[in-house]
Design a protein around this motif. Sequence first.
Motif, PDB file in Angstrom:
ATOM      1  N   VAL A 178       0.678  -1.325   0.104  1.00 54.20           N
ATOM      2  CA  VAL A 178      -0.430  -0.422   0.217  1.00 54.20           C
ATOM      3  C   VAL A 178       0.820   1.215   0.102  1.00 54.20           C
ATOM      4  O   VAL A 178       0.364   1.423  -0.694  1.00 54.20           O
ATOM      5  CB  VAL A 178      -1.339  -0.406   1.176  1.00 54.20           C
ATOM      6  CG1 VAL A 178      -1.885   1.406   1.546  1.00 54.20           C
ATOM      7  CG2 VAL A 178      -1.691  -1.127   0.845  1.00 54.20           C
ATOM      8  N   PHE A 179       1.609   1.416   1.010  1.00 53.73           N
ATOM      9  CA  PHE A 179       2.653   2.353   0.655  1.00 53.73           C
ATOM     10  C   PHE A 179       3.868   2.746  -0.904  1.00 53.73           C
ATOM     11  O   PHE A 179       3.428   3.497  -1.146  1.00 53.73           O
ATOM     12  CB  PHE A 179       4.131   2.834   1.710  1.00 53.73           C
ATOM     13  CG  PHE A 179       3.409   3.164   3.501  1.00 53.73           C
ATOM     14  CD1 PHE A 179       3.338   3.977   3.852  1.00 53.73           C
ATOM     15  CD2 PHE A 179       2.439   1.848   3.864  1.00 53.73           C
ATOM     16  CE1 PHE A 179       2.577   4.680   4.604  1.00 53.73           C
ATOM     17  CE2 PHE A 179       2.478   2.416   5.580  1.00 53.73           C
ATOM     18  CZ  PHE A 179       2.641   3.520   5.942  1.00 53.73           C
ATOM     19  N   VAL A 180       3.967   1.368  -0.775  1.00 54.67           N
ATOM     20  CA  VAL A 180       4.994   1.584  -2.423  1.00 54.67           C
ATOM     21  C   VAL A 180       3.957   2.460  -3.597  1.00 54.67           C
ATOM     22  O   VAL A 180       4.932   2.938  -3.935  1.00 54.67           O
ATOM     23  CB  VAL A 180       5.717   0.252  -2.494  1.00 54.67           C
ATOM     24  CG1 VAL A 180       6.752   0.859  -4.022  1.00 54.67           C
ATOM     25  CG2 VAL A 180       7.157  -0.473  -1.371  1.00 54.67           C
ATOM     26  N   LYS A 181       2.756   1.905  -3.307  1.00 50.50           N
ATOM     27  CA  LYS A 181       2.345   1.906  -4.890  1.00 50.50           C
ATOM     28  C   LYS A 181       1.493   3.747  -4.415  1.00 50.50           C
ATOM     29  O   LYS A 181       1.007   4.170  -5.526  1.00 50.50           O
ATOM     30  CB  LYS A 181       0.633   1.397  -4.498  1.00 50.50           C
ATOM     31  CG  LYS A 181       1.669  -0.096  -5.067  1.00 50.50           C
ATOM     32  CD  LYS A 181       0.187  -1.079  -5.380  1.00 50.50           C
ATOM     33  CE  LYS A 181       0.195  -2.758  -6.382  1.00 50.50           C
ATOM     34  NZ  LYS A 181      -0.877  -2.892  -6.499  1.00 50.50           N
ATOM     35  N   ASN A 182       1.493   4.065  -3.106  1.00 53.36           N
ATOM     36  CA  ASN A 182       0.106   5.210  -3.200  1.00 53.36           C
ATOM     37  C   ASN A 182       1.634   6.924  -2.290  1.00 53.36           C
ATOM     38  O   ASN A 182       0.876   7.809  -2.457  1.00 53.36           O
ATOM     39  CB  ASN A 182      -1.024   4.959  -2.435  1.00 53.36           C
ATOM     40  CG  ASN A 182      -1.363   3.641  -2.976  1.00 53.36           C
ATOM     41  OD1 ASN A 182      -2.714   3.874  -3.963  1.00 53.36           O
ATOM     42  ND2 ASN A 182      -1.693   2.569  -2.770  1.00 53.36           N
ATOM     43  N   VAL A 183       2.565   5.864  -1.522  1.00 50.02           N
ATOM     44  CA  VAL A 183       3.177   7.358  -0.946  1.00 50.02           C
ATOM     45  C   VAL A 183       4.364   7.495  -1.844  1.00 50.02           C
ATOM     46  O   VAL A 183       4.761   6.940  -1.930  1.00 50.02           O
ATOM     47  CB  VAL A 183       3.093   6.846   0.830  1.00 50.02           C
ATOM     48  CG1 VAL A 183       3.950   8.029   1.778  1.00 50.02           C
ATOM     49  CG2 VAL A 183       1.586   6.388   1.175  1.00 50.02           C
ATOM     50  N   LYS A 184       4.325   9.245  -2.271  1.00 48.86           N
ATOM     51  CA  LYS A 184       5.724   9.607  -2.363  1.00 48.86           C
ATOM     52  C   LYS A 184       6.541   9.109  -0.970  1.00 48.86           C
ATOM     53  O   LYS A 184       8.249   9.456  -1.088  1.00 48.86           O
ATOM     54  CB  LYS A 184       5.656  10.868  -3.057  1.00 48.86           C
ATOM     55  CG  LYS A 184       7.517  11.256  -3.137  1.00 48.86           C
ATOM     56  CD  LYS A 184       6.493  12.659  -3.990  1.00 48.86           C
ATOM     57  CE  LYS A 184       7.690  13.566  -4.063  1.00 48.86           C
ATOM     58  NZ  LYS A 184       7.586  15.061  -4.949  1.00 48.86           N
ATOM     59  N   LYS A 185       6.334   9.895   0.548  1.00 53.31           N
ATOM     60  CA  LYS A 185       7.394   9.861   1.272  1.00 53.31           C
ATOM     61  C   LYS A 185       6.358  10.041   2.183  1.00 53.31           C
ATOM     62  O   LYS A 185       5.650  10.112   2.444  1.00 53.31           O
ATOM     63  CB  LYS A 185       8.189  10.837   1.149  1.00 53.31           C
ATOM     64  CG  LYS A 185       7.982  12.141   0.939  1.00 53.31           C
ATOM     65  CD  LYS A 185       9.047  13.537   2.215  1.00 53.31           C
ATOM     66  CE  LYS A 185       8.626  14.854   2.074  1.00 53.31           C
ATOM     67  NZ  LYS A 185       9.867  15.689   1.980  1.00 53.31           N
ATOM     68  N   VAL A 186       6.939   9.853   3.858  1.00 48.68           N
ATOM     69  CA  VAL A 186       6.570   9.647   5.115  1.00 48.68           C
ATOM     70  C   VAL A 186       6.870  10.695   5.712  1.00 48.68           C
ATOM     71  O   VAL A 186       8.466  10.518   5.659  1.00 48.68           O
ATOM     72  CB  VAL A 186       6.389   8.102   5.797  1.00 48.68           C
ATOM     73  CG1 VAL A 186       5.641   8.600   6.923  1.00 48.68           C
ATOM     74  CG2 VAL A 186       5.853   7.676   4.732  1.00 48.68           C
ATOM     75  N   LEU A 187       6.906  11.722   6.780  1.00 49.26           N
ATOM     76  CA  LEU A 187       6.941  12.830   7.536  1.00 49.26           C
ATOM     77  C   LEU A 187       6.234  11.849   8.868  1.00 49.26           C
ATOM     78  O   LEU A 187       4.979  12.100   8.983  1.00 49.26           O
ATOM     79  CB  LEU A 187       6.534  14.113   7.564  1.00 49.26           C
ATOM     80  CG  LEU A 187       6.774  14.381   5.845  1.00 49.26           C
ATOM     81  CD1 LEU A 187       6.156  16.069   6.086  1.00 49.26           C
ATOM     82  CD2 LEU A 187       8.775  14.961   5.554  1.00 49.26           C
ATOM     83  N   LEU A 188       7.145  11.598   9.889  1.00 49.71           N
ATOM     84  CA  LEU A 188       7.159  11.019  11.365  1.00 49.71           C
ATOM     85  C   LEU A 188       6.930  12.065  12.295  1.00 49.71           C
ATOM     86  O   LEU A 188       7.301  13.411  11.998  1.00 49.71           O
ATOM     87  CB  LEU A 188       8.161   9.977  11.036  1.00 49.71           C
ATOM     88  CG  LEU A 188       8.680   8.775  10.348  1.00 49.71           C
ATOM     89  CD1 LEU A 188       9.856   8.073  10.717  1.00 49.71           C
ATOM     90  CD2 LEU A 188       6.714   8.391  10.411  1.00 49.71           C
ATOM     91  N   ILE A 189       6.176  11.075  13.500  1.00 52.46           N
ATOM     92  CA  ILE A 189       5.825  12.325  14.339  1.00 52.46           C
ATOM     93  C   ILE A 189       6.333  12.287  15.753  1.00 52.46           C
ATOM     94  O   ILE A 189       5.803  11.085  15.510  1.00 52.46           O
ATOM     95  CB  ILE A 189       5.044  13.695  13.995  1.00 52.46           C
ATOM     96  CG1 ILE A 189       3.599  13.037  14.517  1.00 52.46           C
ATOM     97  CG2 ILE A 189       5.222  14.718  13.127  1.00 52.46           C
ATOM     98  CD1 ILE A 189       2.692  13.663  14.361  1.00 52.46           C
ATOM     99  N   GLY A 190       6.226  12.857  16.738  1.00 53.08           N
ATOM    100  CA  GLY A 190       6.190  11.928  17.599  1.00 53.08           C
ATOM    101  C   GLY A 190       7.110  11.124  18.408  1.00 53.08           C
ATOM    102  O   GLY A 190       7.834  10.714  17.984  1.00 53.08           O
ATOM    103  N   GLU A 191       6.033  10.214  19.806  1.00 51.15           N
ATOM    104  CA  GLU A 191       7.245   9.258  20.558  1.00 51.15           C
ATOM    105  C   GLU A 191       7.822   8.133  19.312  1.00 51.15           C
ATOM    106  O   GLU A 191       8.597   7.412  19.737  1.00 51.15           O
ATOM    107  CB  GLU A 191       6.481   8.821  21.797  1.00 51.15           C
ATOM    108  CG  GLU A 191       7.130   7.484  21.816  1.00 51.15           C
ATOM    109  CD  GLU A 191       6.377   7.427  23.332  1.00 51.15           C
ATOM    110  OE1 GLU A 191       6.419   7.599  24.348  1.00 51.15           O
ATOM    111  OE2 GLU A 191       5.765   6.144  22.754  1.00 51.15           O
ATOM    112  N   ALA A 192       6.977   7.938  18.284  1.00 52.45           N
ATOM    113  CA  ALA A 192       7.117   6.851  17.792  1.00 52.45           C
ATOM    114  C   ALA A 192       8.290   6.672  16.488  1.00 52.45           C
ATOM    115  O   ALA A 192       8.312   6.478  15.571  1.00 52.45           O
ATOM    116  CB  ALA A 192       5.594   6.497  17.008  1.00 52.45           C
ATOM    117  N   GLY A 193       8.134   8.289  15.714  1.00 51.31           N
ATOM    118  CA  GLY A 193       9.287   8.842  15.379  1.00 51.31           C
ATOM    119  C   GLY A 193      10.639   8.609  14.703  1.00 51.31           C
ATOM    120  O   GLY A 193      10.743   7.546  13.819  1.00 51.31           O
TER     121      GLY A 193
END
Length: 442
Positions: free
Chosen positions: A364-379
């Motif tokens: 799903v990510f590879v097909k649809n998302v150009k990049k991800v910007l991470l936030i918070g404790e999980a970053g």
Amino acid sequence: MNLKGKNIVIFGLGVSGMGALRFLGDKEAVLSLVNRGNPNSWNEYNEIKDSFGAVHLFAQDHEGIKEVFNKADLVILSPGIPREHELLSGISAPIWSEIELAFQFSKAPIIAVTGTNGKTTTVSFLDHLFKSLGKRVFTGGNIGVAFCDHIRSGEKVDYILLELSSFQLESTFDFKPEVGVLLNIFPNHGERYSNNDDYAKAKFNITKKMDEKGSLIFDSGNKQIEKWGNSFCGRKTPIDTSNAKGIIEHLSSMFSLSNYKLPGLHNKINLDFCLEVLNSLDLLEGNIEALQKGIDSFSGVAHRIEYVPSNEKFEIYNDAKSTNWDATLTAIESMKELNRDLVLILGGKLRGQNDLPPERAKEVFVKNVKKVLLIGEAGNYLEENLSDWLPCFNKENIEAAVSELREENFGGVLLLSPAFPSFDQFSNYAKRGEAFKSLFSV
């Protein structure tokens, strides 16, 4: 039910605790309120002292607090507190949710909706459709006003519509809706449940006291739910959510979807559940024209794939309500219709369980998302574990993530769909969504 003179402990504040307090304040019960911290520090302290002077207030670490619980005739438990809490161990009093308390005094037919994802949208849509038919409805539970506040008001309604979480359903006993709805089950609340079976069992409590006169509408595309649903003794309406073509054909056979404003297949599934609820109440046949107007006019709910108008070069969607991977994957897939580059803001408070995405997420990510910007404790955790196959960058907070897109003159779609709880940086998901929307002006 006569509660006069009964020793009742309300354990935990929040919307449900305060709703229970207001309701019980009229019942001449002997009330004790237990919460974290010194009572003087509680946000609700002034309201409690001004309106309920006779209530006994205790910090949960107060010396002798266990005896308060041991002497109780009834405990009303906040959904945020597990039934396994040490203060509840060994007590003889029944432990109810605020939902159970209100149910004991309710009269109108109840429609109860639960599931991992889609509850708020489905309940809000049902509320809208009921009103399109001229029906009086109270909508609450896990959203909006406490159920007890409605009962206390004495307002007469045709239907009571409740969104219910697994936490609320854990502490129901006689609760008996006329219509029960289970939308789906995905791994969630790893901080509360040791495995998905325990989580599912809490959801299944929705039918615990329902009988052959009741109606159950459930996701038969999930084998775990299908097995449980088929064992129900009343009227069963299975919806195979894995059959997208069948759902769309079913909807299109009754209604036009040309003006339907909610993106994604999942929102068509939500509509199908809504219509089956109305059908179970004999409100579908003969009301097609009014319902078509309701379908065309419903614009969705705040913080659930909510379009955010702005003057930015990129299009913006706020899905701050997403606190698990399946909700975020659904949101990502709903963006396909826009056919533009997608940047995702992801992250929040680590759960300690199911923090990494499920196997299907990579595709799903590879097909649809150009990049991800991470936030918070999980970053940091996500950057370390996902960066070998996903272009992801830890920006720590929402403001920094948005600033990066402005600086690079991004012209695609920005989706905030965190997949994690908000409690590391915000008091709840709504505050997270409002903070996000406040960054944009029209």
